[in-house]
Design a protein around this motif. Structure first.
Motif, PDB file in Angstrom:
ATOM      1  N   LEU A 136       1.154  -1.124   0.017  1.00  0.00           N
ATOM      2  CA  LEU A 136      -0.467   0.163   0.007  1.00  0.00           C
ATOM      3  C   LEU A 136       1.068   1.050   0.454  1.00  0.00           C
ATOM      4  CD1 LEU A 136      -2.889  -1.098   2.680  1.00  0.00           C
ATOM      5  CD2 LEU A 136      -2.485  -1.063   0.084  1.00  0.00           C
ATOM      6  N   VAL A 137       0.800   2.387  -1.157  1.00  0.00           N
ATOM      7  CA  VAL A 137       1.411   3.218  -1.303  1.00  0.00           C
ATOM      8  C   VAL A 137       0.637   4.575  -0.526  1.00  0.00           C
ATOM      9  CG1 VAL A 137       3.032   4.647  -2.451  1.00  0.00           C
ATOM     10  CG2 VAL A 137       2.945   2.038  -2.473  1.00  0.00           C
ATOM     11  N   ASP A 153      -6.448   1.092   9.752  1.00  0.00           N
ATOM     12  CA  ASP A 153      -7.353   2.746  10.468  1.00  0.00           C
ATOM     13  C   ASP A 153      -7.249   2.915   8.770  1.00  0.00           C
ATOM     14  OD1 ASP A 153      -8.284   1.129  12.339  1.00  0.00           O
ATOM     15  OD2 ASP A 153      -6.218   1.378  13.160  1.00  0.00           O
ATOM     16  N   TRP A 154      -7.708   3.311   7.915  1.00  0.00           N
ATOM     17  CA  TRP A 154      -7.943   3.852   7.005  1.00  0.00           C
ATOM     18  C   TRP A 154      -8.748   5.001   7.116  1.00  0.00           C
ATOM     19  CZ3 TRP A 154      -8.137   1.063   2.109  1.00  0.00           C
ATOM     20  CH2 TRP A 154      -7.829   1.945   0.683  1.00  0.00           C
ATOM     21  N   ALA A 169       3.055  -6.333  13.937  1.00  0.00           N
ATOM     22  CA  ALA A 169       3.921  -4.757  13.601  1.00  0.00           C
ATOM     23  C   ALA A 169       3.156  -3.764  13.147  1.00  0.00           C
ATOM     24  CB  ALA A 169       4.925  -5.029  12.590  1.00  0.00           C
ATOM     25  N   THR A 170       3.637  -2.686  14.037  1.00  0.00           N
ATOM     26  CA  THR A 170       2.296  -1.831  12.979  1.00  0.00           C
ATOM     27  C   THR A 170       3.379  -0.368  12.439  1.00  0.00           C
ATOM     28  OG1 THR A 170       1.353  -2.101  15.310  1.00  0.00           O
ATOM     29  CG2 THR A 170       1.336   0.718  14.338  1.00  0.00           C
ATOM     30  N   VAL A 171       2.570  -0.102  11.168  1.00  0.00           N
ATOM     31  CA  VAL A 171       3.042   0.711   9.823  1.00  0.00           C
ATOM     32  C   VAL A 171       2.404   1.548  10.350  1.00  0.00           C
ATOM     33  CG1 VAL A 171       4.241   1.262   8.150  1.00  0.00           C
ATOM     34  CG2 VAL A 171       4.796  -0.996   9.283  1.00  0.00           C
ATOM     35  N   LEU A 172       3.066   3.204  10.337  1.00  0.00           N
ATOM     36  CA  LEU A 172       2.087   4.049  10.176  1.00  0.00           C
ATOM     37  C   LEU A 172       2.768   4.708   8.622  1.00  0.00           C
ATOM     38  CD1 LEU A 172       2.059   6.234  13.088  1.00  0.00           C
ATOM     39  CD2 LEU A 172       0.570   5.431  12.488  1.00  0.00           C
ATOM     40  N   ARG A 193      -2.360   9.969   5.812  1.00  0.00           N
ATOM     41  CA  ARG A 193      -1.681   8.530   6.529  1.00  0.00           C
ATOM     42  C   ARG A 193      -2.926   7.341   6.870  1.00  0.00           C
ATOM     43  NH1 ARG A 193       1.910  10.138  12.164  1.00  0.00           N
ATOM     44  NH2 ARG A 193       3.258  10.591  10.418  1.00  0.00           N
ATOM     45  N   LEU A 194      -2.320   6.156   6.678  1.00  0.00           N
ATOM     46  CA  LEU A 194      -2.492   5.072   7.065  1.00  0.00           C
ATOM     47  C   LEU A 194      -2.040   3.935   8.420  1.00  0.00           C
ATOM     48  CD1 LEU A 194      -4.649   3.008   5.566  1.00  0.00           C
ATOM     49  CD2 LEU A 194      -2.830   2.151   4.617  1.00  0.00           C
ATOM     50  N   ARG A 195      -2.907   3.403   9.157  1.00  0.00           N
ATOM     51  CA  ARG A 195      -2.267   3.089  10.106  1.00  0.00           C
ATOM     52  C   ARG A 195      -2.354   1.730   9.805  1.00  0.00           C
ATOM     53  NH1 ARG A 195      -3.695   0.577  14.924  1.00  0.00           N
ATOM     54  NH2 ARG A 195      -1.930   1.238  17.135  1.00  0.00           N
TER      55      ARG A 195
END
Length: 324
Positions: A77-78, A112-113, A91-94, A83-85
């Motif tokens: 996802l780009v 979370d979009w 693993a959590t990526v922002l 910002r997407l959580r």
């Protein structure tokens, strides 16, 4: 040859948006509004090209996305805006326009979009990326690939790859472009897959214990390249050894040492992966399992069905019927 296919949707109906995404991406996908459902302004342009599915997607309201048991594909996802959580495998990526998020084909995904986020969604079938990384590194890789959870979009290969994807999607969704022609589309498709294989973070080259395989001799590489270039050809160990420039026994021993299986076992696995990919994206009303199997060189259907089930844990007809 793969023919590009484009589909778009603009809707304020959540059920319609949900069904659209399930049909094009994953049947297990769940989408629930977090913000005001009345503000939903779903917009998507999605193009399919062989093993890749590219989408430009936004919802216009805050949503939560769940995808259970991702198994068939790698996914990137780009974010183009917002910002997407993301949570995947602990693993959590922002993710934002400076950083993409990467998913391996194992485990659940939670997103979370927010309404402000518009993104490029890139799905790559599992076998396609694994074969490409295997070839690019000239060594054995494990499956699923131990990829990093994200990569940089500001500098280096990530920036180039994201720009390539965005341009390809723009061209595939416009009428009468050069990229819409199958021969050109196939070259761009290969650039997207090979570019991703060289962009994502992975441990190969750092020699982690138990992961890095030995570099393969040129004779093995020649035989692998020949099979990957033309998997439908009725290869025998004898003509593969001729391509490699060594005797049959030498090639078989080299394959067992450097690939972990015989040349014909590798060929069967390659063909099974191609059959699986084609069945996964085919219309069961227009395609039969036997047609696809014969096209990829399987002439004994009962043996084919047994080998397919052993590799994928389901029958070919189930894959065709239950395609995402």
């Amino acid at each position: 040859m793969d023919v590009p296919a484009h589909v778009g949707l603009r809707t304020s109906d959540m059920a319609e948006a949900r069904e659209f995404c399930r049909n094009l991406y994953y049947g297990t996908l769940q989408i629930e509004p977090v913000g005001d459902p009345g503000r939903l302004e779903f917009s998507a342009d999605v193009a399919r090209l062989g093993p890749i599915t590219l989408g430009d997607i936004r919802y216009g309201t805050d949503i939560h996305v769940s995808i259970g048991a991702l198994e068939t594909s790698y996914h990137v996802l780009v974010p183009l805006t917002g910002r997407l959580r993301s949570q995947h495998r602990g693993a959590t990526v922002l993710a934002d326009p400076t950083r993409a998020v990467v998913y391996r084909p194992t485990g659940d995904i939670e997103l979370d979009w927010p309404a402000s986020c518009r993104l490029l969604s890139v799905k790559v079938e599992r076998a396609a990326l694994e074969r490409e990384l295997d070839a690019a590194l000239d060594q054995r890789v494990v499956s699923p690939l131990p990829l990093g959870a994200s990569f940089d979009l500001v500098d280096g290969p990530g920036r180039t790859w994201a720009a390539l994807v965005r341009l390809l999607l723009t061209e595939l969704t416009a009428p009468d472009t050069l990229v819409s022609r199958p021969r050109m589309a196939a070259r761009w498709r290969d650039m997207v897959v090979s570019g991703l294989a060289l962009t994502v973070e992975h441990p190969y080259g750092e020699e982690p214990a138990g992961l890095q395989g030995p570099h393969r001799p040129r004779t093995v590489k020649r035989a692998l390249d020949a099979m990957n270039a033309d998997p439908c050809r009725p290869w025998t160990t004898r003509n593969l050894s001729a391509v490699a420039g060594v005797g049959v026994r030498v090639l078989q021993d080299a394959f067992r040492r450097h690939v972990g299986m015989s040349p014909l076992t590798y060929l069967r696995r390659l063909r099974l992966d191609e059959v699986h990919a084609e069945l996964s994206r085919s219309d069961p009303g227009r395609t039969t399992v036997s047609e696809v199997a014969y096209r990829w060189g399987f002439t004994h259907l009962s043996r084919f069905a047994g080998a397919y089930r052993a590799r994928f844990g389901r029958t070919p007809s189930q894959t065709l019927r239950d395609r995402p």
